[in-house]
Design a protein around this motif. Sequence first.
Motif, short mmCIF file in Angstrom:
data_model
loop_
_atom_site.label_atom_id
_atom_site.label_comp_id
_atom_site.label_asym_id
_atom_site.label_seq_id
_atom_site.Cartn_x
_atom_site.Cartn_y
_atom_site.Cartn_z
N ILE A 192 0.84 -1.20 0.00
CA ILE A 192 0.00 0.00 0.00
C ILE A 192 0.88 1.25 0.00
CG2 ILE A 192 -2.00 -1.07 1.10
CD1 ILE A 192 -1.01 0.07 3.78
N ASN A 193 0.26 2.37 -0.33
CA ASN A 193 0.96 3.65 -0.36
C ASN A 193 0.79 4.39 0.96
OD1 ASN A 193 1.45 3.05 -3.08
ND2 ASN A 193 -0.30 4.24 -3.79
N THR A 194 1.68 5.33 1.21
CA THR A 194 1.55 6.25 2.34
C THR A 194 1.87 7.65 1.84
OG1 THR A 194 3.85 6.29 3.08
CG2 THR A 194 2.52 4.41 3.78
N SER A 195 1.73 8.61 2.72
CA SER A 195 2.06 10.00 2.34
C SER A 195 3.55 10.15 2.06
CB SER A 195 1.64 10.96 3.45
OG SER A 195 2.32 10.64 4.66
N GLN A 196 4.35 9.16 2.50
CA GLN A 196 5.79 9.23 2.31
C GLN A 196 6.25 8.63 0.99
OE1 GLN A 196 7.63 10.92 4.68
NE2 GLN A 196 5.54 11.32 5.38
N GLY A 197 5.35 7.94 0.28
CA GLY A 197 5.74 7.35 -0.99
C GLY A 197 4.91 6.13 -1.36
N LYS A 198 5.27 5.52 -2.48
CA LYS A 198 4.51 4.43 -3.08
C LYS A 198 5.03 3.06 -2.62
CE LYS A 198 3.40 2.77 -7.78
NZ LYS A 198 1.96 2.85 -7.85
N ASN A 199 4.12 2.17 -2.23
CA ASN A 199 4.45 0.78 -1.90
C ASN A 199 5.47 0.63 -0.78
OD1 ASN A 199 2.72 -0.20 -3.93
ND2 ASN A 199 4.34 -0.13 -5.47
N LEU A 200 5.45 1.53 0.19
CA LEU A 200 6.45 1.47 1.26
C LEU A 200 6.05 0.52 2.39
CD1 LEU A 200 7.59 5.20 1.50
CD2 LEU A 200 8.65 3.32 0.27
N ILE A 201 4.79 0.09 2.41
CA ILE A 201 4.33 -0.90 3.39
C ILE A 201 3.75 -2.08 2.62
CG2 ILE A 201 2.69 -1.38 5.26
CD1 ILE A 201 2.87 1.55 6.03
N GLY A 202 4.22 -3.29 2.92
CA GLY A 202 3.71 -4.43 2.17
C GLY A 202 4.38 -5.72 2.59
N SER A 203 4.17 -6.75 1.79
CA SER A 203 4.73 -8.07 2.09
C SER A 203 4.95 -8.83 0.78
CB SER A 203 3.76 -8.86 2.98
OG SER A 203 2.52 -9.06 2.30
N PHE A 204 5.67 -9.93 0.87
CA PHE A 204 5.77 -10.87 -0.24
C PHE A 204 4.83 -12.02 0.08
CE2 PHE A 204 9.82 -8.63 -0.48
CZ PHE A 204 9.94 -8.40 -1.84
N TYR A 205 3.82 -12.20 -0.75
CA TYR A 205 2.82 -13.25 -0.49
C TYR A 205 2.34 -13.81 -1.82
CZ TYR A 205 -0.96 -15.66 1.95
OH TYR A 205 -1.79 -16.63 2.47
N GLN A 206 2.69 -15.07 -2.07
CA GLN A 206 2.38 -15.67 -3.37
C GLN A 206 0.94 -16.18 -3.43
OE1 GLN A 206 4.57 -15.34 -5.62
NE2 GLN A 206 6.42 -14.94 -4.43
#
Length: 368
Positions: free
Chosen positions: A147-161
């Motif tokens: 997901i995105n935050t005010s600090q930038g794109k795709n900075l919170i997430g996981s690797f999940y197949q």
Amino acid sequence: MRPIKLIVKTNSEKYPIIIGRNLISNLSHILKKNSISFKKCFLVLDQNIPNKYIKQIVNSLRKYELYKFIYNANEKNKNQKNVSKILDVLLKKNFSRDDCLISIGGGITGDVAGFAASLFKRGLKFVNIPTTLLSQVDSSVGGKTGINTSQGKNLIGSFYQPKIVISDVDFLKSLPFREIVCGYAEIVKHALIANKKFYNFLDKNVNEILKLKSPTIEKSIYESCKVKKSIVEKDENEKNLRKILNFGHTFAHAYEASLNFSKKLNHGEAVILGMKSAFEFSHNKKLITNKEFNSAIKHLNNSHFPDSIQNYFTLKKINQIISFMMRDKKNNSKNIKLMLIRKIGGPIIEKEFSHATIRLFLKKRLIN
């Protein structure tokens, strides 16, 4: 044309990618054939999907206990708030880890749904049905969620197949042409970084692909997925080799963020501009020959593609662009890391540059 099957094998999961036409009307059969079983099913649906496709999916899954979440998919809604909404429904409806979440939409929908699936009870069965060309050739392969935050794109997430990816080419007919261009950006990126033969095929057939002509479009999706599959299998968690998939993206993500993820520039268009910038930077640093550079730039200068960063930014935006480039998730120093190219088809090299070097490069591009 019969469906094409590609198997992705990572350390955490082995799953098929099915590419073809009229797949969703046989969704239940495809899931059963690939040993994906569950009792409850939660559909995360991009609100832009035509009703006729939703009806086909629901009808095919009628024997399951079914719930739906209609998602307004855009970069501003790719946030923790919508992930929490999905998790709340899964909890209230008492889903178990043996049940299933199915994402039906583009890359944003897949990222949000996949992230929610990875969080729910530490892992819920996840099926990805990408409906845009971009998601069919890029975000559906490799298990990145975020997901995105005010600090930038795709900075919170996981690797999940996922357990399976089902790419029904019929969805593409409902897309505006701009979205087809968006997907093509990632197709040509995969060719540029890893497969010169595929690039030559694209160079000859780009207009056929943009018109979704069969079997050219199916071959392009398959070959593009094959490139990404080979990279992801060797480096699932982006520790080393997988970084080459970010070619052009350090510039691209900064361009998107500097425009506040507005409709003025979508992701694929930003990637095209980002790749142009990366090629120009590589050429400026004498990392690529004139012949290779001219071929790539000529291809990326297709009249259907965005032309120049001058159409989107002024000199006043340079500091903001630099700031977002600094926050790129690849960076772990005070400098800015770029993935640069020596020749079409690879190799890709990672190099660090100072803020001043990047600033001077951007300034020249915005003045000329």
